[in-house]
Scaffold this active site. Structure first.
Site, PDB file in Angstrom:
ATOM      1  N   HIS A 123       0.871  -1.176   0.000  1.00 35.81           N
ATOM      2  CA  HIS A 123       0.000   0.000   0.000  1.00 35.81           C
ATOM      3  C   HIS A 123       0.912   1.232   0.000  1.00 35.81           C
ATOM      4  CE1 HIS A 123      -2.563   3.184   1.504  1.00 35.81           C
ATOM      5  NE2 HIS A 123      -3.614   2.443   1.171  1.00 35.81           N
ATOM      6  N   GLU A 125       0.873   4.122   1.341  1.00 32.90           N
ATOM      7  CA  GLU A 125       1.174   4.729   2.644  1.00 32.90           C
ATOM      8  C   GLU A 125       2.209   3.886   3.399  1.00 32.90           C
ATOM      9  OE1 GLU A 125      -2.150   5.396   5.404  1.00 32.90           O
ATOM     10  OE2 GLU A 125      -0.703   5.169   7.015  1.00 32.90           O
TER      11      GLU A 125
END
Ligand code: SF4
Length: 279
Positions: A123, A125
């Site tokens: 992901h 982030e």
């Protein structure tokens, strides 16, 4: 038909801030670029493009000397440096909650030497948080289950968490480390914008006969809201804009609920509410 809005719905602080910063960077007629879509909302991305904020997939595609907006998810320090090195102005719209997780990971990596990031590897982030820690140590692990924690991990260990994870997941990893005889230093960097929207959606779906969930089909937090509502309310509909609403969905409905993902701006919600009220 009564229209009831969820207590917490729509654009969170970090998304709203990223939108504001992007629009501010083109306010004087300049051009700005985002690496990937600024938010997971196709209608908003299209509107931004009309206003001079263009999505590109690589730094080289951004015009030299222009502004490059960093998304609320954040990026790796390498990407941040590459944007500046390419002669662009960095407009850092990394959400302050994400920046806090990045700083905590970097700090614990320097001091402790091993960092566990509770979050989905891959992901964007999590990639950014992991990369911040990897500036000082290779012993950085993105995990979502105890099985993914290396069996030979040694104290001291720092633990940081992807902002959208559930607290239970963090607790599970911390308990596992304790079972291995390690008392980790834990920075709980969970942001409650997501859980507030999920709890409010669950409450709402118990009170109404139908629910409309607004948000991008590529937005995972919107999809999650849909699943929560659909589990309790059979007539749950996922739309991206008011134009998709179909009057036949609401025959016999006394009260309809409205909720929206964290990438859905207020004007899209207002449009849907207004249209439902006219039905
Ligand atoms: S969900 Fe939380 S961490 Fe993510 S952008 Fe919104 S406010 Fe920031």
């Amino acid at each position: 038909m009564k229209v009831v809005r969820a207590k917490h719905a729509g654009a969170c602080y970090g998304v709203q801030r990223a939108l504001d910063l992007a629009l501010k960077s083109v306010a004087d007629g300049g051009r700005a670029y985002t690496l990937g879509p600024l938010i997971h909302n196709p209608q908003v991305v299209e509107k931004l493009s009309d206003q001079g904020v263009t999505e590109v997939s690589a730094i080289e595609d951004a015009e030299r000397g222009s502004s490059v907006v960093i998304r609320s998810h954040g990026v790796t320090p390498q990407v941040m440096r590459a944007v500046a090195a390419a002669g662009n102005t960095v407009v850092d719209a990394t959400c302050p909650h994400v920046a806090r997780a990045q700083k905590a990971a970097a700090d614990m990596a320097r001091r402790l030497g091993s960092v566990v990031v509770v979050g989905e590897a891959g992901h964007p982030e999590v990639e950014g948080i992991v990369a911040c820690a990897r500036e000082s140590t290779e012993r950085v692990y993105a995990v979502t289950s105890p099985a993914e924690v290396p069996a030979d991990i040694e104290a001291p260990v720092g633990v940081v968490v992807q902002t959208t994870q559930q607290k239970d997941k963090l607790d599970e990893i911390v308990s596992h480390l304790r079972a291995l005889g390690i008392e980790p230093e834990v920075k709980n960097t969970i942001c409650f914008a997501t859980s507030q929207r999920q709890d409010a959606a669950a409450d709402l779906s118990e009170q109404v006969d139908a629910i409309v969930v607004i948000g991008g089909r590529n937005s995972s937090n919107t999809t999650r809201l849909f699943d929560i509502c659909a589990a309790q309310c059979e007539r749950t509909f996922h739309i991206e804009s008011a134009a998709e609403l179909d009057e036949s969905w609401f025959s016999g409905v006394g009260a309809v609920g409205v909720t929206a993902g964290a990438s859905t701006p207020e004007d899209q919600i207002a449009e849907v509410v207004a249209r439902l009220e006219r039905m």
